[in-house]
Design a protein around this motif. Structure first.
Motif, PDB file in Angstrom:
ATOM      1  N   CYS A 212       0.882  -1.220  -0.011  1.00 28.99           N
ATOM      2  CA  CYS A 212       0.018  -0.063   0.025  1.00 28.99           C
ATOM      3  C   CYS A 212       0.982   1.388  -0.026  1.00 28.99           C
ATOM      4  N   LYS A 213       0.423   2.209  -0.852  1.00 26.91           N
ATOM      5  CA  LYS A 213       0.991   3.667  -0.519  1.00 26.91           C
ATOM      6  C   LYS A 213       0.173   4.310   0.054  1.00 26.91           C
ATOM      7  N   VAL A 214       0.727   4.864   1.325  1.00 31.16           N
ATOM      8  CA  VAL A 214      -0.080   5.790   2.291  1.00 31.16           C
ATOM      9  C   VAL A 214      -0.526   7.004   1.653  1.00 31.16           C
ATOM     10  N   PRO A 215      -1.766   7.458   1.590  1.00 27.34           N
ATOM     11  CA  PRO A 215      -2.191   8.678   1.176  1.00 27.34           C
ATOM     12  C   PRO A 215      -1.593   9.846   2.268  1.00 27.34           C
ATOM     13  N   GLU A 216      -1.425  11.042   1.741  1.00 27.37           N
ATOM     14  CA  GLU A 216      -1.253  12.304   2.445  1.00 27.37           C
ATOM     15  C   GLU A 216      -2.314  12.503   3.567  1.00 27.37           C
ATOM     16  N   GLY A 217      -2.004  12.712   4.719  1.00 28.98           N
ATOM     17  CA  GLY A 217      -3.067  13.169   5.567  1.00 28.98           C
ATOM     18  C   GLY A 217      -3.662  11.791   6.106  1.00 28.98           C
ATOM     19  N   SER A 218      -3.172  10.672   6.071  1.00 26.90           N
ATOM     20  CA  SER A 218      -3.380   9.435   6.392  1.00 26.90           C
ATOM     21  C   SER A 218      -2.198   8.535   7.133  1.00 26.90           C
ATOM     22  N   TYR A 219      -2.762   7.682   7.952  1.00 26.40           N
ATOM     23  CA  TYR A 219      -1.538   6.556   8.570  1.00 26.40           C
ATOM     24  C   TYR A 219      -1.887   5.435   8.148  1.00 26.40           C
ATOM     25  N   PHE A 220      -1.134   4.142   8.451  1.00 31.59           N
ATOM     26  CA  PHE A 220      -1.229   2.771   8.188  1.00 31.59           C
ATOM     27  C   PHE A 220      -1.039   2.291   9.603  1.00 31.59           C
ATOM     28  N   ALA A 221      -1.929   1.379  10.418  1.00 31.64           N
ATOM     29  CA  ALA A 221      -1.899   1.263  11.404  1.00 31.64           C
ATOM     30  C   ALA A 221      -1.920  -0.382  11.373  1.00 31.64           C
ATOM     31  N   MET A 222      -1.126  -1.117  12.372  1.00 30.24           N
ATOM     32  CA  MET A 222      -1.143  -2.391  12.493  1.00 30.24           C
ATOM     33  C   MET A 222      -1.244  -3.127  14.081  1.00 30.24           C
ATOM     34  N   ASN A 225      -0.242  -7.918  17.362  1.00 29.61           N
ATOM     35  CA  ASN A 225      -0.208  -9.596  17.184  1.00 29.61           C
ATOM     36  C   ASN A 225      -1.064  -9.852  15.912  1.00 29.61           C
ATOM     37  N   ARG A 226       0.098  -9.823  15.115  1.00 27.46           N
ATOM     38  CA  ARG A 226      -0.136  -9.628  13.520  1.00 27.46           C
ATOM     39  C   ARG A 226      -0.839 -10.715  12.669  1.00 27.46           C
ATOM     40  N   ASP A 227      -0.985 -12.025  13.293  1.00 26.22           N
ATOM     41  CA  ASP A 227      -1.877 -12.803  12.705  1.00 26.22           C
ATOM     42  C   ASP A 227      -3.246 -12.868  13.354  1.00 26.22           C
ATOM     43  N   ASN A 228      -3.608 -11.925  14.321  1.00 22.27           N
ATOM     44  CA  ASN A 228      -4.864 -11.941  14.817  1.00 22.27           C
ATOM     45  C   ASN A 228      -5.314 -10.204  15.189  1.00 22.27           C
ATOM     46  N   SER A 229      -5.263  -9.823  13.965  1.00 20.02           N
ATOM     47  CA  SER A 229      -5.604  -8.395  14.276  1.00 20.02           C
ATOM     48  C   SER A 229      -6.118  -7.606  12.792  1.00 20.02           C
ATOM     49  N   LEU A 230      -7.322  -7.168  13.126  1.00 17.25           N
ATOM     50  CA  LEU A 230      -8.248  -6.586  12.008  1.00 17.25           C
ATOM     51  C   LEU A 230      -7.599  -5.000  11.821  1.00 17.25           C
ATOM     52  N   ASP A 231      -6.763  -4.852  10.873  1.00 23.59           N
ATOM     53  CA  ASP A 231      -6.179  -3.304  10.804  1.00 23.59           C
ATOM     54  C   ASP A 231      -6.161  -2.912   9.539  1.00 23.59           C
ATOM     55  N   SER A 232      -5.239  -2.032   9.315  1.00 23.45           N
ATOM     56  CA  SER A 232      -5.305  -1.290   7.942  1.00 23.45           C
ATOM     57  C   SER A 232      -5.065  -2.213   6.750  1.00 23.45           C
ATOM     58  N   ARG A 233      -4.340  -3.366   7.069  1.00 24.09           N
ATOM     59  CA  ARG A 233      -4.279  -4.394   6.017  1.00 24.09           C
ATOM     60  C   ARG A 233      -5.734  -4.825   5.251  1.00 24.09           C
ATOM     61  N   PHE A 234      -6.689  -4.806   5.971  1.00 23.00           N
ATOM     62  CA  PHE A 234      -7.965  -5.159   5.961  1.00 23.00           C
ATOM     63  C   PHE A 234      -9.009  -4.063   5.549  1.00 23.00           C
ATOM     64  N   TRP A 235      -9.023  -3.101   6.338  1.00 24.25           N
ATOM     65  CA  TRP A 235     -10.008  -2.025   6.146  1.00 24.25           C
ATOM     66  C   TRP A 235      -9.273  -0.513   5.737  1.00 24.25           C
ATOM     67  N   GLY A 236      -8.057  -0.419   5.646  1.00 20.37           N
ATOM     68  CA  GLY A 236      -7.432   0.689   5.020  1.00 20.37           C
ATOM     69  C   GLY A 236      -6.913   1.683   5.673  1.00 20.37           C
ATOM     70  N   PHE A 237      -6.834   2.867   5.399  1.00 20.78           N
ATOM     71  CA  PHE A 237      -6.021   3.870   6.050  1.00 20.78           C
ATOM     72  C   PHE A 237      -6.690   4.540   7.323  1.00 20.78           C
ATOM     73  N   VAL A 238      -5.878   5.204   8.185  1.00 14.05           N
ATOM     74  CA  VAL A 238      -6.564   6.059   9.428  1.00 14.05           C
ATOM     75  C   VAL A 238      -6.329   7.505   8.837  1.00 14.05           C
ATOM     76  N   PRO A 239      -7.408   8.117   8.735  1.00 16.56           N
ATOM     77  CA  PRO A 239      -7.436   9.539   8.411  1.00 16.56           C
ATOM     78  C   PRO A 239      -6.938  10.602   9.772  1.00 16.56           C
ATOM     79  N   SER A 240      -6.019  11.385   9.548  1.00 18.57           N
ATOM     80  CA  SER A 240      -5.791  12.176  10.661  1.00 18.57           C
ATOM     81  C   SER A 240      -6.579  12.831  11.468  1.00 18.57           C
ATOM     82  N   GLU A 241      -7.735  12.999  11.068  1.00 20.33           N
ATOM     83  CA  GLU A 241      -9.007  13.782  11.870  1.00 20.33           C
ATOM     84  C   GLU A 241      -9.586  12.632  12.793  1.00 20.33           C
ATOM     85  N   ASN A 242      -9.355  11.300  12.559  1.00 19.09           N
ATOM     86  CA  ASN A 242      -9.956  10.005  13.118  1.00 19.09           C
ATOM     87  C   ASN A 242      -8.985   9.898  14.573  1.00 19.09           C
ATOM     88  N   ILE A 243      -7.782  10.398  14.662  1.00 16.36           N
ATOM     89  CA  ILE A 243      -6.846   9.977  15.770  1.00 16.36           C
ATOM     90  C   ILE A 243      -7.291  10.767  17.040  1.00 16.36           C
TER      91      ILE A 243
END
Length: 264
Positions: A212-222, A225-243
């Motif tokens: 994935c290429k992380v767009p401006e204004g967003s972050y990639f979060a994981m 527990n890499r094999d037991n985590s629903l994170d940016s690999r599945f639902w995408g990027f975290v916008p800055s305003e959501n933090i």
């Protein structure tokens, strides 16, 4: 859900504050010393300072959260009660979440609480892996940032009591400090997006993982527990305003009090 609680707290503050103002500037002057204060005035005026203090504290300073799952093992366990710093990344207006003062931005390796992009009424907690503009790849259970593999060191095994299974534990360094992650080499985790998230075209899903290429204004979060985590690999990027803020302290775990104060 913190948004609902914040709204309830805000409404309670408005109601009790109105009662306090009404009594302080109008009703009090009309009562004689012999008159008894109406119960609704007494309770409203008494609760207002307390509610105001709690609202300001959790809106601008720190907010408590409870860890609901094992997606951040071994760093955080289900049942950990943590504190989240609300001002490290700037001052936001409560309820509407608009940033009015910028004090900084999340750094790689920070553990952050944010409003889940799929449903902003739900709070999630993950570790920031990708910064705006980064290329993040997770291939064959290895993490790459801008083409460079993130080095890890084996650190024994970790027993997950909920799953009654052992997982390989590694020490990883994403930011200034090291953190531990769990990886199950034997499990097969097929990465597929759970919805067509914004900027989905910036991600490639392959049989061995994703890039994935992380767009401006967003972050990639994981999750750690890499094999037991629903994170940016599945639902995408975290916008800055959501933090919401940066997690920094475990203040209680009722089933394991020894965890108080620990982080990492």
């Amino acid at each position: 859900m913190s948004w609902n609680f914040s709204l309830i707290l805000f409404i309670a503050m408005l109601i009790t504050g109105s009662v306090w103002v009404l009594d302080r500037f109008f009703l009090r002057h009309k009562r004689s010393p012999e008159d008894k204060t109406p119960w609704w005035v007494e309770y409203g005026a008494s609760f207002f300072p307390v509610i105001l203090f709690v609202f300001v504290l959790r809106s601008f300073v720190v907010e408590p959260f409870r860890i609901p799952s094992g997606s951040m093992l071994p760093t955080l366990k289900a049942g950990d009660l943590i504190l989240v710093n609300k001002y490290d990344y700037g001052i936001r207006l409560p309820i509407i979440h608009t940033k009015v003062i910028s004090l900084g931005d999340p750094e790689r390796g920070d553990v952050v609480v944010f409003r889940y992009p799929v449903d902003p009424s739900i709070d999630y907690i993950k570790r920031i892996v990708g910064m705006p503009g980064d290329e993040i790849a997770y291939l064959n259970k290895r993490l790459y940032i801008n083409g460079q593999e993130v080095p890890v060191k084996r650190d024994g095994e970790y027993f997950e009591p909920d799953r009654l299974a052992y997982e390989s534990q590694f020490i990883e360094q994403l930011g200034k400090e090291e953190n531990r992650i769990l990886v199950d080499p034997a499990s097969r985790q097929e990465l597929r997006p759970v919805w067509r998230f914004p900027d989905r075209d910036q991600c490639q899903y392959r049989s061995d993982g994703m890039i994935c290429k992380v767009p401006e204004g967003s972050y990639f979060a994981m999750g750690d527990n890499r094999d037991n985590s629903l994170d940016s690999r599945f639902w995408g990027f975290v916008p800055s305003e959501n933090i919401v803020g940066r997690a920094f302290f475990i203040w209680m775990n009722f089933s394991e009090p020894s965890r108080i104060g620990r982080f990492n």
